[in-house]
Design a protein around this motif. Structure first.
Motif, short mmCIF file in Angstrom:
data_model
loop_
_atom_site.label_atom_id
_atom_site.label_comp_id
_atom_site.label_asym_id
_atom_site.label_seq_id
_atom_site.Cartn_x
_atom_site.Cartn_y
_atom_site.Cartn_z
N GLY A 4 0.78 -1.22 0.00
CA GLY A 4 0.00 0.00 0.00
C GLY A 4 0.82 1.27 0.00
N THR A 5 2.17 1.15 0.05
CA THR A 5 2.99 2.36 0.04
C THR A 5 2.81 3.12 -1.25
OG1 THR A 5 4.62 1.31 1.46
CG2 THR A 5 5.35 3.21 0.21
N HIS A 6 2.68 2.37 -2.36
CA HIS A 6 2.49 3.05 -3.64
C HIS A 6 1.67 2.16 -4.56
CE1 HIS A 6 3.66 6.40 -6.27
NE2 HIS A 6 3.40 5.53 -7.21
N ASP A 19 3.08 2.22 -12.73
CA ASP A 19 4.29 2.67 -12.06
C ASP A 19 5.27 1.52 -11.90
OD1 ASP A 19 3.65 5.32 -11.75
OD2 ASP A 19 2.71 5.05 -9.79
N VAL A 20 6.49 1.77 -12.27
CA VAL A 20 7.59 0.84 -12.02
C VAL A 20 8.27 1.30 -10.74
CG1 VAL A 20 9.78 -0.06 -12.89
CG2 VAL A 20 7.86 0.35 -14.47
N ILE A 21 8.26 0.44 -9.74
CA ILE A 21 8.76 0.80 -8.42
C ILE A 21 10.27 0.56 -8.34
CG2 ILE A 21 8.52 0.39 -5.94
CD1 ILE A 21 6.02 1.53 -7.38
N ILE A 22 10.99 1.61 -7.95
CA ILE A 22 12.45 1.54 -7.84
C ILE A 22 12.78 1.55 -6.34
CG2 ILE A 22 14.63 2.55 -8.56
CD1 ILE A 22 12.75 1.78 -10.89
N ASP A 23 12.99 0.35 -5.78
CA ASP A 23 13.33 0.27 -4.36
C ASP A 23 14.33 -0.85 -4.06
OD1 ASP A 23 11.80 -1.98 -4.70
OD2 ASP A 23 10.30 -1.49 -3.18
N GLY A 24 14.87 -1.48 -5.12
CA GLY A 24 15.83 -2.55 -4.93
C GLY A 24 15.22 -3.87 -4.53
N GLY A 39 6.21 1.62 -25.09
CA GLY A 39 4.95 1.40 -25.77
C GLY A 39 3.78 1.58 -24.84
N ARG A 40 4.07 1.52 -23.54
CA ARG A 40 3.03 1.73 -22.55
C ARG A 40 3.37 2.98 -21.73
NH1 ARG A 40 2.44 -3.47 -18.96
NH2 ARG A 40 4.62 -3.85 -19.51
N ALA A 41 2.34 3.59 -21.14
CA ALA A 41 2.56 4.73 -20.26
C ALA A 41 3.11 4.23 -18.94
CB ALA A 41 1.26 5.48 -20.05
N LEU A 42 4.31 4.63 -18.61
CA LEU A 42 4.99 4.14 -17.42
C LEU A 42 5.46 5.30 -16.56
CD1 LEU A 42 7.25 1.43 -19.11
CD2 LEU A 42 5.18 1.00 -17.80
N GLY A 43 5.43 5.11 -15.25
CA GLY A 43 6.03 6.04 -14.32
C GLY A 43 7.14 5.34 -13.57
N LEU A 44 8.22 6.06 -13.30
CA LEU A 44 9.35 5.51 -12.55
C LEU A 44 9.32 6.13 -11.16
CD1 LEU A 44 12.07 5.78 -15.34
CD2 LEU A 44 10.79 3.73 -14.68
N VAL A 45 9.11 5.32 -10.16
CA VAL A 45 8.89 5.83 -8.81
C VAL A 45 9.97 5.31 -7.88
CG1 VAL A 45 7.31 5.96 -6.85
CG2 VAL A 45 6.42 5.95 -9.19
N HIS A 46 10.87 6.23 -7.46
CA HIS A 46 11.88 5.90 -6.44
C HIS A 46 11.22 6.18 -5.09
CE1 HIS A 46 16.24 6.63 -4.83
NE2 HIS A 46 15.71 5.51 -4.39
N THR A 47 10.88 5.15 -4.38
CA THR A 47 10.04 5.30 -3.19
C THR A 47 10.76 6.06 -2.07
OG1 THR A 47 10.76 3.22 -2.20
CG2 THR A 47 8.90 3.12 -3.72
N ASP A 48 9.96 6.66 -1.20
CA ASP A 48 10.52 7.38 -0.05
C ASP A 48 11.34 6.46 0.84
OD1 ASP A 48 9.25 9.66 -0.94
OD2 ASP A 48 7.53 9.47 0.41
N VAL A 49 10.83 5.27 1.06
CA VAL A 49 11.56 4.31 1.92
C VAL A 49 12.94 4.03 1.32
CG1 VAL A 49 11.57 1.94 2.79
CG2 VAL A 49 9.45 3.28 2.83
N ALA A 50 12.99 3.81 0.02
CA ALA A 50 14.27 3.51 -0.63
C ALA A 50 15.20 4.71 -0.59
CB ALA A 50 14.04 3.06 -2.07
N GLN A 51 14.66 5.91 -0.80
CA GLN A 51 15.50 7.11 -0.76
C GLN A 51 16.13 7.30 0.62
OE1 GLN A 51 14.09 10.73 -2.82
NE2 GLN A 51 12.37 9.51 -3.57
N LYS A 52 15.37 7.01 1.67
CA LYS A 52 15.92 7.12 3.02
C LYS A 52 17.03 6.09 3.24
CE LYS A 52 11.69 9.01 5.02
NZ LYS A 52 10.49 8.74 5.85
#
Length: 550
Positions: A4-6, A19-24, A39-52
């Motif tokens: 549920g984070t994203h 959204d493609v989740i970037i958190d390792g 070919g598809r609409a994509l978002g790249l999301v570096h999550t807050d948890v991963a950034q911390k």
């Protein structure tokens, strides 16, 4: 990332965006393919948890540097030069030197889709939060993807030991504002493109260069895309086999579930079931009891000759056992690769929770090379299978009454007789493609060698294996295209009225792109058309059986 984070899917300006989740931890192989092949609409999301997590790792790195202790590749030289410790004030400059002296790649440039996959995988591995890099490094990698800024990366130069050092240096160099990129179809200096877009190059600090290049992301990019295409090929092989079975008046009873349930390998079961669905309703490839019933009884005679063989040759009868091996290989390869693209694959690694730095060897791409060596063999075996089926189709001794080399009937024009050679040249070309695929299927793993003053004295060879896998997949797509063209030609000669509904739909699709060969002509364009149908997924979509178990 906690549940549920994203949200993975959302709406942006009325468009459904995945959204493609970037958190390792959360990147999937399908994510990699979707980003690599837009070919598809994509978002790249570096999550807050991963950034911390990235920030904590970087803070620990800076704290440890301040103690004056030697940290590999941060305040020491690289590889065999680890015995040379440098002052902390030199640590940032050392990273530029690291990138510069590895800019010695050769060979063709990596395809755009491989470069995109490399950028994504490297960002995700660093986002795991163990590498000590600046957050800006990950941010700029993702900005490159968002704007489709593609570093020009030579394919050759890595042995997959201390990561893909040479190719990844071309990525790092452009992040630092050096070198060239391809942007909107033009080759331009990276600094100019970044300035135009208002992006700031990374000013490297200690470990940034090493974090970028000391990993398996280039090998993994080739591997993921090759494996995705191989999964498609397993299903294409079933389709090609179904067409050949009809063209050769085969026995579809060979694919009966009872047989395969007695040797229940998942891939074999899936391939046999797929063939059964493709051939359902065929009046050409018959169930076993109908094949038996089409022959005259002995009626007391001591010997008789069957009009229709009750068993097909191995390349038809055992097709699920070949394509099934590829399916099962992909199943475990997928698992290994998904672990790899969600791993910290550089050195050293920073344990922020316990305040420690660890030197190790996660950059060693042993799982990638083993996976690719296995995939190569399984895919090349499919090429060989389809080449053998083609041989049956074109040889009048084995094709159950079809013409020699599938030459069109030339009744009414005696002059034309003897001039045409039909699919003879296509069979030769297919044989050459198959031989090349088989040649490259040899294991790269066993060619490990000692490099870098015997510091890298055991290396993985993963990038070579992964590049070979991609090449074999491409060759096998071409083999499949030729076999499908020949099967469609054979079915035109045989008569398409009794084809199964699903195979008839495929034949009809092929005929919208490639006409029947009614006289000798060049056919390289025909091959390209069917390869495009394979790669786009249109050929499989025509069967209505998509979603089959791999």
């Amino acid at each position: 990332m906690s549940p549920g984070t994203h949200q993975r899917v959302r709406k942006r300006k009325g468009t459904l965006v995945k959204d493609v989740i970037i958190d390792g931890k959360s990147l999937t192989l399908d994510d990699v393919a979707a980003v690599a092949r837009p070919g598809r609409a994509l978002g790249l999301v570096h999550t807050d948890v991963a950034q911390k997590a990235v920030k904590r790792s970087r803070d620990l790195k800076l704290d440890l540097i301040a103690t004056g202790q030697p940290i590999y590749g941060v305040t020491t030289g690289f590889g065999d030069s680890v015995v040379n410790q440098i002052a902390p004030q030199k640590a940032a400059e050392l990273q530029r030197h690291l990138v510069t002296y590895h800019l010695n790649g050769t060979g063709p440039l990596a395809p755009a889709e491989v470069v995109r996959a490399t950028l994504l995988i490297r960002a995700n591995c660093l986002a795991r939060g163990n590498s000590g890099v600046q957050p800006d490094v990950i941010g700029l990698l993702l900005d490159f993807l968002r704007h489709d800024i593609l570093p020009r990366v030579p394919e050759r130069g890595s042995v997959g030991a201390s990561g893909d050092l040479v190719p990844l240096c071309y990525v790092a160099n452009t992040l630092f504002g050096e070198g060239e990129v391809e942007y909107r179809g033009e080759v331009r200096p990276a600094a100019d493109v970044l300035a135009e877009l208002g992006l700031t190059p990374v000013v490297p600090e200690a470990k940034d260069g090493l974090g970028l290049i000391n990993g398996t992301s280039f090998s993994a990019a080739f591997a993921v895309l090759a494996t995705q295409d191989a999964a498609q090929l397993a299903r294409v092989a079933d389709l090609a086999t179904a067409l050949a079975s009809e063209a050769l008046l085969g026995n579809r009873g060979h694919f009966d579930s009872f047989i395969h349930e007695q040797r229940p390998h998942r891939g074999q079961l899936a391939s046999a079931a797929h063939l059964g669905r493709l051939l359902d309703g065929s009046g050409l490839s018959l169930p076993h009891d109908q094949v038996v019933g089409s022959n005259d009884p002995l009626d007391g005679k001591g010997h008789g000759k069957l009009k229709r063989s009750i068993q097909d040759r191995y390349s038809l009868r055992c097709a699920p056992h070949v394509a099934g091996v590829l399916r099962d290989t992909i199943e475990w390869v997928d698992g290994w690769l998904e672990t790899e693209i969600n791993a910290s694959t550089d050195n050293p690694l920073f344990d922020a929770e316990n305040g420690r730095v660890h030197s190790g060897g996660n950059f060693y791409a042993g799982h990638v090379v083993q996976a690719m060596d296995a995939l190569k063999v399984a895919v090349a075996s499919v090429a060989d299978l389809l080449d053998r089926q083609l041989q049956l189709l074109v040889d009048a001794k084995y094709n159950n009454g079809l013409t020699e080399n599938l030459i069109p009937h030339t009744a009414g024009d005696a002059w034309e007789k003897g001039l045409h050679h039909g699919f003879k040249g296509m069979q030769i070309a297919c044989s050459a493609l198959t031989a090349e695929a088989l040649k490259h299927a040899g294991p790269a793993t066993v060619f490990s060698r000692s490099t870098e003053a015997h510091n890298q004295d055991k290396v993985s060879m993963a990038p070579i294996a992964a590049r070979d896998a991609r090449r074999i997949v491409e060759l096998t797509q071409e083999v499949a295209a030729i076999q499908i063209l020949a099967a469609c030609q054979a079915l035109d000669l045989r008569g398409t009225a009794e084809m199964a509904p699903r195979t008839r739909a495929v034949h009809a699709l092929v005929r919208t792109r490639v006409p029947f060969v009614d006289a000798d002509r060049r056919m390289d364009g025909d091959i390209a058309e069917v390869v495009a149908l394979i790669r786009s997924g249109a050929l499989l979509a025509a069967t209505g059986t998509e979603g089959e178990l791999r």
